[in-house]
Design a protein around this motif. Structure first.
Motif, PDB file in Angstrom:
ATOM      1  N   LEU A  33     -36.397 -31.895 -28.175  1.00 37.43           N
ATOM      2  CA  LEU A  33     -36.418 -33.353 -28.314  1.00 37.43           C
ATOM      3  C   LEU A  33     -35.583 -33.831 -29.499  1.00 37.43           C
ATOM      4  O   LEU A  33     -34.761 -34.742 -29.361  1.00 37.43           O
ATOM      5  CB  LEU A  33     -37.859 -33.846 -28.463  1.00 37.43           C
TER       6      LEU A  33
ATOM      7  N   ILE B  26     -31.828 -33.453 -29.082  1.00 38.31           N
ATOM      8  CA  ILE B  26     -31.192 -34.470 -28.229  1.00 38.31           C
ATOM      9  C   ILE B  26     -31.151 -35.832 -28.914  1.00 38.31           C
ATOM     10  O   ILE B  26     -30.114 -36.502 -28.934  1.00 38.31           O
ATOM     11  CB  ILE B  26     -31.950 -34.576 -26.889  1.00 38.31           C
ATOM     12  N   PHE B  27     -32.285 -36.238 -29.496  1.00 40.71           N
ATOM     13  CA  PHE B  27     -32.392 -37.610 -29.992  1.00 40.71           C
ATOM     14  C   PHE B  27     -32.276 -37.738 -31.512  1.00 40.71           C
ATOM     15  O   PHE B  27     -31.990 -38.816 -32.024  1.00 40.71           O
ATOM     16  CB  PHE B  27     -33.729 -38.225 -29.546  1.00 40.71           C
TER      17      PHE B  27
ATOM     18  N   ARG C 139     -29.293 -39.423 -33.508  1.00 39.24           N
ATOM     19  CA  ARG C 139     -29.088 -40.865 -33.343  1.00 39.24           C
ATOM     20  C   ARG C 139     -29.782 -41.675 -34.436  1.00 39.24           C
ATOM     21  O   ARG C 139     -29.539 -42.873 -34.568  1.00 39.24           O
ATOM     22  CB  ARG C 139     -29.619 -41.315 -31.971  1.00 39.24           C
TER      23      ARG C 139
ATOM     24  N   LYS D 224     -33.921 -39.444 -41.308  1.00 39.08           N
ATOM     25  CA  LYS D 224     -34.653 -38.321 -40.716  1.00 39.08           C
ATOM     26  C   LYS D 224     -36.009 -38.127 -41.381  1.00 39.08           C
ATOM     27  O   LYS D 224     -36.918 -37.548 -40.785  1.00 39.08           O
ATOM     28  CB  LYS D 224     -33.812 -37.052 -40.805  1.00 39.08           C
TER      29      LYS D 224
END
Length: 400
Positions: free
Chosen positions: A268, A271-272, A275, A279
């Protein structure tokens, strides 16, 4: 390099535990495990200084070569004392290698690729356990037949240690192909072997971690969260067997759920994650998910419910680990990055060791102290671990 080396590490760990049991029984196994944790309490800071003052590529290659020689010597170990001493030396070299490796990552990949790089690194480090276990099992039938002309003692452990030594050499060969790294500059007027420089470097690293709010919070939160998660390792088996009455399959099912959940969490964030700019915010949310799931697991009445909540906990743990490392890679300055990760590794070990030591006594203390479901001490301690993680997540979100 990490994939090859980590596979060998798991093979060697299983071989070490098997050899320790053969040499000294259950007490030997405890000594072997303890000797892999204790150096982190004292030596991690020195490893960070080495990573920040010397050429990190050379440090990593030297550490891998040293570990290859040490682990090969275990093939001829005849006493638990020798095994423990070699384990201590192996862990000391690991504590030099790890900060150098983590400090190198941001110099090799762009900022936008840090999450993916950490996801791959984590997968290589922990996802190779099944492969390592399978290799060790396969070596069990070959150990008596392969002695290399009398060089090896003809045991499965000796052959396993030879395989691990080979993986370190392969890892060193891979690392040696990295681009040349800039030599670290010493401040003007600093003598090469001035012992006070070590003290100054320690103070400088500690000061950076303590004063940098976005670094300090994540380091403390990761250590605290791991302390909460360590409770699962210690209490998972008695909780599954004695409280949920799941039989011998309960604890392996919990571990499998944790591993699968962590893998999904890593996917997860891979992938995301790139963006999102902040963080540490995602890191705090992942810790909240992790802690809430562990707290919920403390109230379940069936092994199926426990497996479900532990899987959710794994999702949060995998995501938090990757995001925490990526955040520190971004925030720590290159000159103190090695010491930053050394501080993290040291605190992680302290948190894990403390929670593993206190979990069983705490469960005994809480047994029968509270009413209802919480009359069971292991439920209380699991809940306490979950609330610890939730507190770490809230602390992170509040601070940022």
């Amino acid at each position: 390099a990490g994939f090859v080396s980590s596979t060998g590490d798991w093979v060697a760990l299983l071989a070490t535990l098997s050899l320790a049991d053969a040499l000294a029984g259950g007490g030997g196994v405890v000594l072997a495990l303890t000797s892999r944790i204790v150096p982190g309490l004292f030596f991690a800071a020195i490893g960070g200084i080495v990573a920040d003052r010397l050429n990190r590529k050379h440090v990593m290659v030297t550490a891998e070569l040293g570990r290859a020689c040490l682990v090969l010597s275990l093939a001829f170990a005849e006493s638990i004392q020798y095994l423990v001493l070699v384990n201590l030396a192996l862990e000391a070299l690991t504590l030099v290698f790890q900060p150098a490796k983590e400090a190198t990552v941001p110099t090799l990949v762009s900022r936008s690729e840090l999450v993916q790089a950490n996801s791959l690194s984590l997968s290589a480090a922990y996802g190779t356990f099944p492969l390592g276990a399978a290799i060790f099992t396969g070596l069990a039938s070959l150990g008596d037949n392969i002695t290399l002309g009398g060089f090896l003692p003809g045991t499965q452990e000796g052959l396993a240690f030879l395989v691990d030594a080979a993986t370190y050499l392969v890892s060193a060969a891979f690392i040696s192909t990295l681009p040349a790294m800039a030599r670290r500059k010493r401040p003007p007027g600093t003598r090469r072997w001035n012992p006070m420089v070590v003290v100054r470097d320690l103070k400088e690293g500690a000061s950076f971690v303590a004063s940098h709010r976005r670094v300090r919070t994540v380091v403390i939160a990761m250590a605290t969260a791991l302390a909460g998660g360590g409770i699962v390792v210690v209490l998972g088996k008695p909780f599954a067997t004695d409280v949920l009455h799941s039989g011998v399959a309960g604890f392996p099912a919990l571990l499998t759920a944790l591993g699968l959940g962590a893998g999904f969490g890593i996917v997860l964030v891979t992938i995301f994650g790139p963006r999102f700019r902040h963080k540490d915010v995602l890191f705090g949310i992942a810790l909240l998910l992790c802690g809430a799931a562990l707290s919920a697991a403390a109230f379940v009445k069936t092994i199926i419910g426990a497996v479900g909540w532990v899987a959710v906990m794994g999702v949060g743990a995998g995501a938090a680990y990757v995001l925490g490392f990526a955040h520190l890679h971004e925030q720590a300055e290159d000159g103190v990055r090695g010491r930053t990760f050394a501080a993290l590794f040291s605190l992680l070990r302290i948190g894990l060791l403390t929670s593993m030591m206190l979990a069983l006594p705490a469960a005994g203390f809480f047994d029968g102290l509270l009413p209802g479901l919480l009359a069971t001490g292991s439920r209380d301690v699991l809940l306490l671990g979950g609330l610890t993680m939730v507190s770490s997540g809230l602390l992170t979100l509040w601070s940022v």
